[in-house]
Write a protein that holds these residues in place. Structure first.
Motif, PDB file in Angstrom:
ATOM      1  N   LEU A 186      66.072  48.344  48.752  1.00  0.00           N
ATOM      2  CA  LEU A 186      66.099  48.860  47.381  1.00  0.00           C
ATOM      3  C   LEU A 186      66.837  50.193  47.334  1.00  0.00           C
ATOM      4  O   LEU A 186      66.764  50.987  48.273  1.00  0.00           O
ATOM      5  N   ASN A 241      67.380  37.499  43.187  1.00  0.00           N
ATOM      6  CA  ASN A 241      67.637  38.925  43.432  1.00  0.00           C
ATOM      7  C   ASN A 241      67.258  39.795  42.235  1.00  0.00           C
ATOM      8  O   ASN A 241      66.749  40.884  42.384  1.00  0.00           O
ATOM      9  N   ILE A 262      69.391  42.686  49.269  1.00  0.00           N
ATOM     10  CA  ILE A 262      67.939  42.812  49.308  1.00  0.00           C
ATOM     11  C   ILE A 262      67.364  41.783  50.285  1.00  0.00           C
ATOM     12  O   ILE A 262      67.768  40.625  50.293  1.00  0.00           O
TER      13      ILE A 262
END
Length: 344
Positions: free
Chosen positions: A145, A203, A211
């Protein structure tokens, strides 16, 4: 029936004989099987179920299944030892099973009976299956992130697209410099599994590139827990310190609840606020026989108007960290509080 139509889709390619037997069993019994997301499910709840779902601990994991065996053999077998709430058989695209399944009973006692009675049971000659307690994982981890993502933003997004999310914790990424690592807890294994599929496939613009979504592994969970324990040991006796040599006005360090590494978290926060990387200077000024050490410190954050300085007590232990490193972690906690971070 809808269940029969679902099974018909799997009766044309490999393992045709057993698939035809499954289809005949579904028609004969009227049982309802639903194919969804790589698994075929019975129940959850079954047609005659009344009341709440079974408690945690009522599910067993079934492994070492021959790939050509189906519910027409498995469900009656597992129903023979207790009332089934749900049975989930993991499937391949060819229509073979993936070698494992989950059987959830109406209560924990039935699950224990199933383990005792069916572990090492031969479903085919020379093919003993494994039956053990299901871990019923409910926690996911998301790595990669962006450092810009905030907990409130992530919470709002996940509530919309992944039903059953209970709480979220954000940490500096252990593997990606400047990134963040999230732990997501769900109200059931099924909710977590569905969330994992959604996050992996879509996603969803989770404020970062590449990610990675996976189950939260035990070693990482223990690492997070030990980090909290370590940070708690920095506190000399709590708010009313039991350390008689602690100077009045010295800061008392409270455990950090949402950082994997305090210094990494501080660096990420300073980067986000464009303040530059903090520079630490520490000096040991007092050592007590009971293991408490007092440090003088000064920290310069390039974009902050003035340096931070003061004194900090820490206690030595067997963590392998030097006194200076522990002092830096403790000091970082105080700076996070000063900079308005909500995690301390």
């Amino acid at each position: 029936m809808e269940g029969a139509l679902e099974v018909q889709m799997w009766s044309d390619a490999v393992n045709q004989t057993n698939k035809s037997a499954l289809l005949a069993w579904v028609k004969e019994t009227g049982i309802h099987l639903v194919q969804v997301n790589g698994q075929r499910k019975y129940g959850g709840p079954p047609p005659d179920w009344i009341g709440d779902p079974p408690p945690s601990g009522s599910e067993v994991f079934v492994g070492k299944l021959p790939q050509d065996i189906y519910e027409n053999q498995l469900i009656p077998l597992f129903q023979s030892v207790g009332k089934l709430y749900e049975f989930r058989l993991m499937m391949t695209f060819s229509g073979l099973n993936r070698g494992f399944a989950y059987a959830k009973y109406s209560n924990r006692h039935s699950a224990q009976i199933a383990i005792a009675a069916l572990n090492n049971f031969e479903v085919q000659k020379g093919c003993p299956i494994m039956v053990c307690r299901s871990t019923e994982k409910c926690e996911l981890c998301v790595d990669g992130l962006s450092s810009l993502v905030e907990q409130g933003q992530l919470w709002t997004l996940l509530q919309e697209v992944t039903p059953g999310v209970l709480n979220i914790s954000l940490y500096p990424s252990p593997s990606r410099k400047g990134g963040q690592f999230a732990v997501l807890k769900y109200n059931s294994h099924r909710a977590a599994a569905m969330a994992k599929k959604t996050l992996v496939e879509d996603n969803l613009g989770l404020y970062g590139e590449d990610i990675e979504v996976d189950w939260l592994k035990l070693d990482m969970k223990q690492k997070l827990r030990s980090e909290r324990t370590f940070l708690g040991s920095l506190q000399p006796g709590g708010c009313n310190s039991g350390n008689p040599s602690q100077a009045p006005g010295d800061p008392v360090v409270r455990p950090l609840t949402q950082a994997l590494c305090v210094l990494d978290y501080l660096n990420a926060l300073c980067e986000k606020q464009r303040l530059g990387t903090p520079v630490f200077l520490t000096k040991c000024v007092q050592v007590n026989p009971d293991g408490w050490i007092r440090f003088w410190y000064q920290v310069v954050i390039p974009g902050y108007p003035s340096p931070f300085s003061g004194f900090m007590w820490i206690k030595t232990d067997k963590s392998g960290l030097s006194g200076h490193d522990k002092a830096k972690n403790a000091i970082a906690l105080q700076l996070l509080k000063t900079l308005g971070c909500p995690v301390v």
